[in-house]
Design a protein around this motif. Structure first.
Motif, short mmCIF file in Angstrom:
data_model
loop_
_atom_site.label_atom_id
_atom_site.label_comp_id
_atom_site.label_asym_id
_atom_site.label_seq_id
_atom_site.Cartn_x
_atom_site.Cartn_y
_atom_site.Cartn_z
N LEU A 1 41.93 -33.10 48.49
CA LEU A 1 41.02 -32.83 47.38
C LEU A 1 41.58 -33.36 46.06
N PHE A 2 42.88 -33.19 45.86
CA PHE A 2 43.51 -33.71 44.65
C PHE A 2 43.38 -35.24 44.59
N THR A 3 43.62 -35.90 45.71
CA THR A 3 43.52 -37.36 45.77
C THR A 3 42.11 -37.83 45.45
N ILE A 4 41.12 -37.12 46.00
CA ILE A 4 39.73 -37.50 45.76
C ILE A 4 39.37 -37.36 44.28
N VAL A 5 39.79 -36.26 43.66
CA VAL A 5 39.51 -36.07 42.24
C VAL A 5 40.11 -37.20 41.41
N ILE A 6 41.39 -37.52 41.66
CA ILE A 6 42.07 -38.55 40.88
C ILE A 6 41.44 -39.93 41.13
N LEU A 7 41.17 -40.23 42.40
CA LEU A 7 40.61 -41.53 42.74
C LEU A 7 39.27 -41.76 42.05
N PHE A 8 38.41 -40.77 42.09
CA PHE A 8 37.10 -40.94 41.48
C PHE A 8 37.14 -40.83 39.96
N ALA A 9 38.13 -40.11 39.44
CA ALA A 9 38.30 -40.08 37.99
C ALA A 9 38.69 -41.45 37.46
N LEU A 10 39.51 -42.16 38.22
CA LEU A 10 39.94 -43.49 37.79
C LEU A 10 38.77 -44.48 37.74
N GLN A 11 37.78 -44.28 38.59
CA GLN A 11 36.68 -45.24 38.68
C GLN A 11 35.34 -44.64 38.30
N GLY A 12 35.35 -43.43 37.73
CA GLY A 12 34.10 -42.75 37.41
C GLY A 12 33.21 -43.55 36.47
N HIS A 13 33.79 -44.14 35.45
CA HIS A 13 33.00 -44.89 34.48
C HIS A 13 32.38 -46.13 35.12
N THR A 14 33.18 -46.84 35.90
CA THR A 14 32.69 -48.06 36.55
C THR A 14 31.55 -47.75 37.51
N ILE A 15 31.72 -46.70 38.32
CA ILE A 15 30.70 -46.36 39.31
C ILE A 15 29.41 -45.93 38.63
N SER A 16 29.52 -45.12 37.57
CA SER A 16 28.31 -44.64 36.90
C SER A 16 27.61 -45.74 36.11
N GLU A 17 28.35 -46.77 35.70
CA GLU A 17 27.76 -47.87 34.94
C GLU A 17 27.08 -48.90 35.84
N ARG A 18 27.41 -48.92 37.14
CA ARG A 18 26.87 -49.96 38.04
C ARG A 18 26.32 -49.32 39.31
N PRO A 19 25.36 -48.39 39.18
CA PRO A 19 24.87 -47.67 40.36
C PRO A 19 24.19 -48.57 41.39
N LEU A 20 23.47 -49.59 40.95
CA LEU A 20 22.79 -50.47 41.90
C LEU A 20 23.80 -51.29 42.71
N ASP A 21 24.86 -51.73 42.04
CA ASP A 21 25.90 -52.46 42.75
C ASP A 21 26.57 -51.56 43.79
N VAL A 22 26.81 -50.31 43.39
CA VAL A 22 27.41 -49.35 44.32
C VAL A 22 26.52 -49.15 45.54
N ALA A 23 25.21 -49.07 45.31
CA ALA A 23 24.28 -48.90 46.42
C ALA A 23 24.30 -50.11 47.36
N ARG A 24 24.37 -51.31 46.80
CA ARG A 24 24.42 -52.52 47.63
C ARG A 24 25.68 -52.53 48.49
N ILE A 25 26.80 -52.12 47.90
CA ILE A 25 28.06 -52.10 48.66
C ILE A 25 28.05 -50.98 49.70
N ALA A 26 27.38 -49.88 49.37
CA ALA A 26 27.40 -48.70 50.25
C ALA A 26 26.71 -48.95 51.58
N LEU A 27 25.65 -49.74 51.59
CA LEU A 27 24.87 -49.93 52.82
C LEU A 27 25.68 -50.53 53.96
N PRO A 28 26.39 -51.66 53.77
CA PRO A 28 27.20 -52.18 54.88
C PRO A 28 28.34 -51.25 55.26
#
Length: 369
Positions: free
Chosen positions: A248-275
């Motif tokens: 749980l600690f690793t997940i919090v830190i990992l997503f905190a590091l990339q939270g801004h990037t992921i929230s700024e590019r949701p469509l790109d994240v969705a394209r990557i998520a499908l495969p």
């Protein structure tokens, strides 16, 4: 369903119910805690200024020190549970070892290559990032998923060790093949991946070698001092929860590091998520069915499935950042990997437990901690 078939299924169903009933609150509601950890990390990274800079201030190679500590904390208790005196029973099972090698080093990279080109033909950076994810076979979180699904801990330790050796030897060569040679044969655009064997070896030694040594020494010294019964019934339940706390600690830190990037590019994240979603489901499902088809027990089939489906996201991110840069599309693809892998494989833990009824002999209930 015939009455004989119903009677055959009953013991497996009763054991499943008993195991689930004995789980701690942390284990039983793990999907809730993981979802909360992911959300907390994303919110922290999005709304706390300078947090990503602070977390990245100290690194081990290209991995943030807090993530490294979380991974070590996560893996140590699981490796302390392994009965190392039983590893010879695993190495003698050629069906499982050969199947694991084929699934991890032939089927997995080939499937990710095909999915990346199918879903992302117009996005070369994300496509390259996904191919890198497919080459990085899991040596960390797979131990958690396998343990939660009541898989064979000794088998998991052996397969993870084998994957580590192959990772050092084959990662660079497979990267060259799937990013340059195979696209050239197919008339597709090529990419380059410049990463040394020593770089890969460092990550393997740190993220597997340290917790593996610590787990082995803990069991050896604990059993020598107080005996196996005390070690497994008293000590393991005390240190066991540290694995999920580390997760749980690793997940919090990992997503905190990339939270801004992921929230700024949701469509790109969705394209990557499908495969990625297709990859995890196909690899796990195919591996589980393969284990059942070749006559493996439930425990070893589960281990085969999770070791084949999981990926070494920390290595994939480190390679993508080191070669292409922290703001690259390749790095974003690596970051989206655990965003999809964590909830999907948690769900597959429950699918695996439900699937134990497909096996004629009920699996032994493992020691929980």
């Amino acid at each position: 369903m015939s009455s004989d078939a119903a009677r055959a299924q009953a013991p497996a169903q009763e054991i499943t119910t008993a195991v689930v009933g004995r789980l701690s609150v942390l284990d039983r509601f793990l999907p809730v805690w993981i979802g909360a950890a992911m959300a907390a990390g994303l919110l922290l990274g999005r709304f706390v200024p300078g947090l990503d800079t602070a977390l990245e201030a100290v690194k081990i190679g290209e991995i943030s020190l807090p993530i490294a500590l979380g991974l070590l904390l996560m893996m140590y208790p699981v490796l302390a549970k392994v009965r190392y005196d039983r590893l010879d029973t695993v190495t003698g099972d050629r069906r499982m070892l050969i199947s694991s090698l084929l699934l991890n080093w032939i089927a997995g990279p080939a499937l990710m290559f095909a999915l990346a080109w199918t879903f992302l033909p117009d996005l070369p950076e994300y496509r390259t990032g996904l191919i890198i994810v497919g080459l990085a076979r899991c040596i960390a979180m797979v131990l958690i998923w396998n343990d939660l699904a009541c898989g064979d801990r000794e088998s998991a330790a052996v397969l993870v060790a084998i994957n580590s050796v192959f990772q050092v030897i084959a990662f660079g060569a497979l990267g060259w093949f799937y990013l340059q040679v195979l696209p050239g044969w197919l008339g597709l655009p090529e990419a380059a991946l410049d990463v040394s064997m020593w770089d890969i070896a460092q990550y393997v030694l740190i993220f597997l070698g340290i917790p593996l040594l610590a787990g082995y020494l803990t069991r050896t010294w604990g059993e020598r001092a107080r005996g196996r019964t005390w070690y497994e019934e008293r000590l393991l339940p005390r240190i066991g929860p540290l694995a999920l706390y580390g997760l749980l600690f690793t997940i919090v830190i990992l997503f905190a590091l990339q939270g801004h990037t992921i929230s700024e590019r949701p469509l790109d994240v969705a394209r990557i998520a499908l495969p990625l979603l297709a990859y995890f489901l196909v690899m796990w499902g195919g591996s589980f069915l393969a284990g059942r088809a070749i006559g493996l027990s439930y425990e070893r089939t589960t281990t085969l499935a999770f070791t084949a489906a999981g990926n070494n996201f920390e290595l994939a991110i480190a390679v993508a950042v080191g070669v292409f840069g922290v703001t690259s599309g390749q790095a974003l693809a690596g970051v989206v990997g655990p965003l999809i892998e964590v909830p999907v494989l948690v769900g597959l833990v429950y699918v695996s437990l439900a699937g134990r009824r497909l096996f004629t002999t009920a699996p032994k209930e493992p020691i929980r901690g």
